[in-house]
Design a protein around this motif. Structure first.
Motif, PDB file in Angstrom:
ATOM      1  N   LEU A 246       3.439  -1.906  -1.553  1.00  0.00           N
ATOM      2  CA  LEU A 246       3.445  -0.822  -2.535  1.00  0.00           C
ATOM      3  C   LEU A 246       4.163   0.409  -1.983  1.00  0.00           C
ATOM      4  CD1 LEU A 246      -0.214  -1.105  -3.880  1.00  0.00           C
ATOM      5  CD2 LEU A 246       1.874  -1.796  -5.054  1.00  0.00           C
ATOM      6  N   ILE A 247       3.915   0.730  -0.735  1.00  0.00           N
ATOM      7  CA  ILE A 247       4.553   1.902  -0.128  1.00  0.00           C
ATOM      8  C   ILE A 247       6.056   1.687   0.025  1.00  0.00           C
ATOM      9  CG2 ILE A 247       4.722   3.246   1.997  1.00  0.00           C
ATOM     10  CD1 ILE A 247       1.701   2.929   2.311  1.00  0.00           C
ATOM     11  N   ALA A 248       6.458   0.493   0.454  1.00  0.00           N
ATOM     12  CA  ALA A 248       7.888   0.209   0.606  1.00  0.00           C
ATOM     13  C   ALA A 248       8.606   0.302  -0.736  1.00  0.00           C
ATOM     14  CB  ALA A 248       8.089  -1.174   1.223  1.00  0.00           C
ATOM     15  N   ALA A 249       7.971  -0.210  -1.795  1.00  0.00           N
ATOM     16  CA  ALA A 249       8.561  -0.120  -3.129  1.00  0.00           C
ATOM     17  C   ALA A 249       8.653   1.336  -3.567  1.00  0.00           C
ATOM     18  CB  ALA A 249       7.738  -0.928  -4.118  1.00  0.00           C
ATOM     19  N   ALA A 250       7.605   2.088  -3.321  1.00  0.00           N
ATOM     20  CA  ALA A 250       7.585   3.500  -3.701  1.00  0.00           C
ATOM     21  C   ALA A 250       8.696   4.278  -3.011  1.00  0.00           C
ATOM     22  CB  ALA A 250       6.227   4.105  -3.362  1.00  0.00           C
ATOM     23  N   GLU A 251       8.918   3.980  -1.733  1.00  0.00           N
ATOM     24  CA  GLU A 251       9.886   4.742  -0.945  1.00  0.00           C
ATOM     25  C   GLU A 251      11.331   4.510  -1.366  1.00  0.00           C
ATOM     26  OE1 GLU A 251       8.809   3.663   3.038  1.00  0.00           O
ATOM     27  OE2 GLU A 251       7.336   5.291   3.206  1.00  0.00           O
ATOM     28  N   THR A 252      11.595   3.495  -2.173  1.00  0.00           N
ATOM     29  CA  THR A 252      12.950   3.285  -2.686  1.00  0.00           C
ATOM     30  C   THR A 252      13.296   4.304  -3.768  1.00  0.00           C
ATOM     31  OG1 THR A 252      12.298   1.757  -4.468  1.00  0.00           O
ATOM     32  CG2 THR A 252      12.730   0.796  -2.282  1.00  0.00           C
ATOM     33  N   GLY A 253      12.270   4.933  -4.350  1.00  0.00           N
ATOM     34  CA  GLY A 253      12.500   5.870  -5.441  1.00  0.00           C
ATOM     35  C   GLY A 253      12.641   5.207  -6.791  1.00  0.00           C
ATOM     36  N   LYS A 254      12.618   3.900  -6.820  1.00  0.00           N
ATOM     37  CA  LYS A 254      12.718   3.169  -8.077  1.00  0.00           C
ATOM     38  C   LYS A 254      11.375   3.191  -8.815  1.00  0.00           C
ATOM     39  CE  LYS A 254      16.960   1.606  -7.496  1.00  0.00           C
ATOM     40  NZ  LYS A 254      18.074   1.776  -8.454  1.00  0.00           N
ATOM     41  N   ILE A 255      11.400   2.903 -10.118  1.00  0.00           N
ATOM     42  CA  ILE A 255      10.157   2.711 -10.860  1.00  0.00           C
ATOM     43  C   ILE A 255       9.474   1.472 -10.295  1.00  0.00           C
ATOM     44  CG2 ILE A 255       9.159   2.173 -13.119  1.00  0.00           C
ATOM     45  CD1 ILE A 255      11.541   3.663 -14.372  1.00  0.00           C
ATOM     46  N   VAL A 256       8.167   1.547 -10.111  1.00  0.00           N
ATOM     47  CA  VAL A 256       7.403   0.425  -9.571  1.00  0.00           C
ATOM     48  C   VAL A 256       6.430  -0.066 -10.635  1.00  0.00           C
ATOM     49  CG1 VAL A 256       5.906  -0.391  -7.718  1.00  0.00           C
ATOM     50  CG2 VAL A 256       7.573   1.430  -7.263  1.00  0.00           C
ATOM     51  N   ASN A 257       6.585  -1.309 -11.034  1.00  0.00           N
ATOM     52  CA  ASN A 257       5.702  -1.932 -12.025  1.00  0.00           C
ATOM     53  C   ASN A 257       4.733  -2.843 -11.283  1.00  0.00           C
ATOM     54  OD1 ASN A 257       4.483  -3.087 -14.255  1.00  0.00           O
ATOM     55  ND2 ASN A 257       6.185  -4.474 -14.686  1.00  0.00           N
ATOM     56  N   VAL A 258       3.458  -2.489 -11.289  1.00  0.00           N
ATOM     57  CA  VAL A 258       2.447  -3.268 -10.578  1.00  0.00           C
ATOM     58  C   VAL A 258       1.658  -4.112 -11.572  1.00  0.00           C
ATOM     59  CG1 VAL A 258       0.549  -3.205  -8.929  1.00  0.00           C
ATOM     60  CG2 VAL A 258       2.225  -1.338  -8.962  1.00  0.00           C
ATOM     61  N   LYS A 259       1.692  -5.418 -11.375  1.00  0.00           N
ATOM     62  CA  LYS A 259       0.882  -6.293 -12.208  1.00  0.00           C
ATOM     63  C   LYS A 259      -0.558  -6.297 -11.702  1.00  0.00           C
ATOM     64  CE  LYS A 259       4.141  -9.451 -14.300  1.00  0.00           C
ATOM     65  NZ  LYS A 259       4.363 -10.866 -14.665  1.00  0.00           N
ATOM     66  N   LYS A 260      -1.485  -6.126 -12.614  1.00  0.00           N
ATOM     67  CA  LYS A 260      -2.900  -6.120 -12.252  1.00  0.00           C
ATOM     68  C   LYS A 260      -3.321  -7.516 -11.801  1.00  0.00           C
ATOM     69  CE  LYS A 260      -6.124  -6.492 -15.316  1.00  0.00           C
ATOM     70  NZ  LYS A 260      -6.755  -7.687 -14.722  1.00  0.00           N
ATOM     71  N   GLY A 261      -3.943  -7.581 -10.644  1.00  0.00           N
ATOM     72  CA  GLY A 261      -4.383  -8.868 -10.136  1.00  0.00           C
ATOM     73  C   GLY A 261      -5.390  -9.549 -11.047  1.00  0.00           C
ATOM     74  N   GLN A 262      -5.375 -10.872 -11.035  1.00  0.00           N
ATOM     75  CA  GLN A 262      -6.312 -11.645 -11.846  1.00  0.00           C
ATOM     76  C   GLN A 262      -7.759 -11.419 -11.415  1.00  0.00           C
ATOM     77  OE1 GLN A 262      -3.655 -12.651 -10.152  1.00  0.00           O
ATOM     78  NE2 GLN A 262      -2.661 -14.435 -11.042  1.00  0.00           N
ATOM     79  N   PHE A 263      -7.935 -10.811 -10.287  1.00  0.00           N
ATOM     80  CA  PHE A 263      -9.245 -10.577  -9.670  1.00  0.00           C
ATOM     81  C   PHE A 263      -9.624  -9.099  -9.683  1.00  0.00           C
ATOM     82  CE2 PHE A 263      -5.667 -10.990  -6.833  1.00  0.00           C
ATOM     83  CZ  PHE A 263      -5.618  -9.757  -6.211  1.00  0.00           C
ATOM     84  N   VAL A 264      -8.856  -8.274 -10.418  1.00  0.00           N
ATOM     85  CA  VAL A 264      -9.014  -6.821 -10.376  1.00  0.00           C
ATOM     86  C   VAL A 264      -9.319  -6.286 -11.770  1.00  0.00           C
ATOM     87  CG1 VAL A 264      -7.861  -4.647  -9.810  1.00  0.00           C
ATOM     88  CG2 VAL A 264      -7.416  -6.672  -8.437  1.00  0.00           C
ATOM     89  N   SER A 265     -10.107  -5.237 -11.845  1.00  0.00           N
ATOM     90  CA  SER A 265     -10.387  -4.589 -13.126  1.00  0.00           C
ATOM     91  C   SER A 265      -9.357  -3.504 -13.403  1.00  0.00           C
ATOM     92  CB  SER A 265     -11.783  -3.957 -13.105  1.00  0.00           C
ATOM     93  OG  SER A 265     -11.810  -2.839 -12.237  1.00  0.00           O
ATOM     94  N   GLY A 266      -9.226  -3.137 -14.663  1.00  0.00           N
ATOM     95  CA  GLY A 266      -8.307  -2.063 -15.025  1.00  0.00           C
ATOM     96  C   GLY A 266      -8.608  -0.746 -14.329  1.00  0.00           C
ATOM     97  N   PRO A 267      -9.886  -0.305 -14.319  1.00  0.00           N
ATOM     98  CA  PRO A 267     -10.191   0.965 -13.647  1.00  0.00           C
ATOM     99  C   PRO A 267      -9.835   0.971 -12.168  1.00  0.00           C
ATOM    100  CG  PRO A 267     -11.965   0.379 -15.145  1.00  0.00           C
ATOM    101  CD  PRO A 267     -11.027  -0.801 -15.113  1.00  0.00           C
ATOM    102  N   SER A 268      -9.985  -0.164 -11.484  1.00  0.00           N
ATOM    103  CA  SER A 268      -9.713  -0.186 -10.042  1.00  0.00           C
ATOM    104  C   SER A 268      -8.228  -0.161  -9.712  1.00  0.00           C
ATOM    105  CB  SER A 268     -10.361  -1.413  -9.395  1.00  0.00           C
ATOM    106  OG  SER A 268      -9.767  -2.608  -9.843  1.00  0.00           O
ATOM    107  N   MET A 269      -7.362  -0.303 -10.735  1.00  0.00           N
ATOM    108  CA  MET A 269      -5.926  -0.207 -10.480  1.00  0.00           C
ATOM    109  C   MET A 269      -5.482   1.212 -10.162  1.00  0.00           C
ATOM    110  SD  MET A 269      -4.457  -3.110 -10.334  1.00  0.00           S
ATOM    111  CE  MET A 269      -2.723  -2.708 -10.560  1.00  0.00           C
ATOM    112  N   LYS A 270      -6.421   2.156 -10.285  1.00  0.00           N
ATOM    113  CA  LYS A 270      -6.084   3.532  -9.897  1.00  0.00           C
ATOM    114  C   LYS A 270      -5.694   3.608  -8.423  1.00  0.00           C
ATOM    115  CE  LYS A 270     -10.776   5.068  -8.650  1.00  0.00           C
ATOM    116  NZ  LYS A 270     -11.856   6.037  -8.971  1.00  0.00           N
ATOM    117  N   PHE A 271      -6.221   2.692  -7.619  1.00  0.00           N
ATOM    118  CA  PHE A 271      -5.910   2.733  -6.198  1.00  0.00           C
ATOM    119  C   PHE A 271      -4.466   2.310  -5.922  1.00  0.00           C
ATOM    120  CE2 PHE A 271     -10.551   1.942  -6.430  1.00  0.00           C
ATOM    121  CZ  PHE A 271     -10.962   3.145  -5.884  1.00  0.00           C
ATOM    122  N   ALA A 272      -3.956   1.372  -6.717  1.00  0.00           N
ATOM    123  CA  ALA A 272      -2.549   0.990  -6.588  1.00  0.00           C
ATOM    124  C   ALA A 272      -1.660   2.166  -6.969  1.00  0.00           C
ATOM    125  CB  ALA A 272      -2.250  -0.220  -7.460  1.00  0.00           C
ATOM    126  N   VAL A 273      -2.018   2.841  -8.056  1.00  0.00           N
ATOM    127  CA  VAL A 273      -1.247   4.006  -8.490  1.00  0.00           C
ATOM    128  C   VAL A 273      -1.271   5.079  -7.412  1.00  0.00           C
ATOM    129  CG1 VAL A 273      -1.069   5.854 -10.203  1.00  0.00           C
ATOM    130  CG2 VAL A 273      -1.671   3.536 -10.935  1.00  0.00           C
TER     131      VAL A 273
END
Length: 270
Positions: free
Chosen positions: A122-149
């Motif tokens: 996630l950090i490497a993708a962020a550091e490119t400056g590009k838009i980063v689209n993160v797919k929510k894991g099949q094992f993760v809830s929507g609210p917990s995706m705040k940590f990826a953001v």
């Protein structure tokens, strides 16, 4: 964020945006056929469009499954397709060392669902400056995706998209919890519904993932009604011969009719 990518397209600003294309770069001919067809449909319906194809498939059930034409070839063909139809392109990356390379060819870097908690990625993708689209894991809830953001934003990049793609339901099926769409929108980022991978039937004993493509319209309609900002749909002229995820891709000739219906739903709910 996204409006800058869509600057060269004529579209209805009240519409959802579409991320669509074949699962993987199989050939230049396939990318051009799909890119031409989908960009024309989207232009006619006023839908902002992002072309999608994986330059490499790292997450395969079987060791004998097709993984790509080679990284450089796949990325170059992806970029060529975007340039041909004047649309932005996206592809997924699987390791932190891929981010900077893929960013030279793609406008959006996609993080696969299984890797949505992989901090270095996630950090490497962020550091490119590009838009980063993160797919929510099949094992993760929507609210917990705040940590990826948070990981991406703390790395200095506020250009984030979150994509819902279903939750594991038993060993060989997924189910979509549409509460995740408004929950993830609370994180202040655009939310996309992956209408094809959410219908996968993984872990088949044949070594090939199954799917229920006849329900793509159902998933997409419910997502638009639930407030999704965009849709992700993998499509192929002949899914039966596709080299990856053929069991859950939408046949290309069915896309226009589906999008016409979805535009009407969107107009009814905005």
């Amino acid at each position: 964020m996204l409006t800058d990518l869509f600057a060269g397209q004529q579209y209805d600003s009240t519409n959802f945006f579409l991320i669509a294309g074949p699962c993987v770069v199989e050939s230049e001919e396939l990318l051009m056929e799909v890119g031409d067809k989908v960009s024309t449909i989207c232009r006619n319906l006023g839908i902002p469009y992002i072309f999608k194809a994986s330059y490499r498939k790292a997450n395969r059930t079987s060791a004998s499954s097709f993984t790509g034409l080679g990284d450089e070839t796949g990325l170059q063909l992806l970029q060529k397709t975007g340039a041909a139809f004047k649309v932005p392109v996206t592809t997924d990356i699987h390791g932190h060392d891929e981010a900077a390379v893929a960013a030279q060819f793609a406008d959006i870097l996609q993080i696969p669902a299984f890797l949505c908690r992989q901090t270095d990625l996630l950090i490497a993708a962020a550091e490119t400056g590009k838009i980063v689209n993160v797919k929510k894991g099949q094992f993760v809830s929507g609210p917990s995706m705040k940590f990826a953001v948070e990981k991406i934003v703390r790395a200095g990049n506020e250009n984030v998209i979150l994509t819902e793609r279903g939750n594991t339901f038993g060993y060989q099926d997924l189910v979509v919890d549409y509460r995740n769409i408004p929950w993830m929108k609370e994180h202040g980022v655009p939310v996309v519904m992956d209408c094809t991978h959410s219908l996968q039937q993984p872990n088949q004993t044949t070594g090939v993932t199954g799917g229920n493509p006849q329900l793509i319209g159902t998933i997409a309609s419910a997502a638009i009604a639930s407030g999704a900002d965009g849709l992700f749909i993998e499509t192929h002229p002949n899914p039966a011969v596709a080299k990856s995820d053929g069991a859950n891709m939408l046949r290309l000739d069915l896309l226009e009719g589906l999008l016409q219906k979805l535009v009407k739903i969107r107009k009814a709910v905005v």
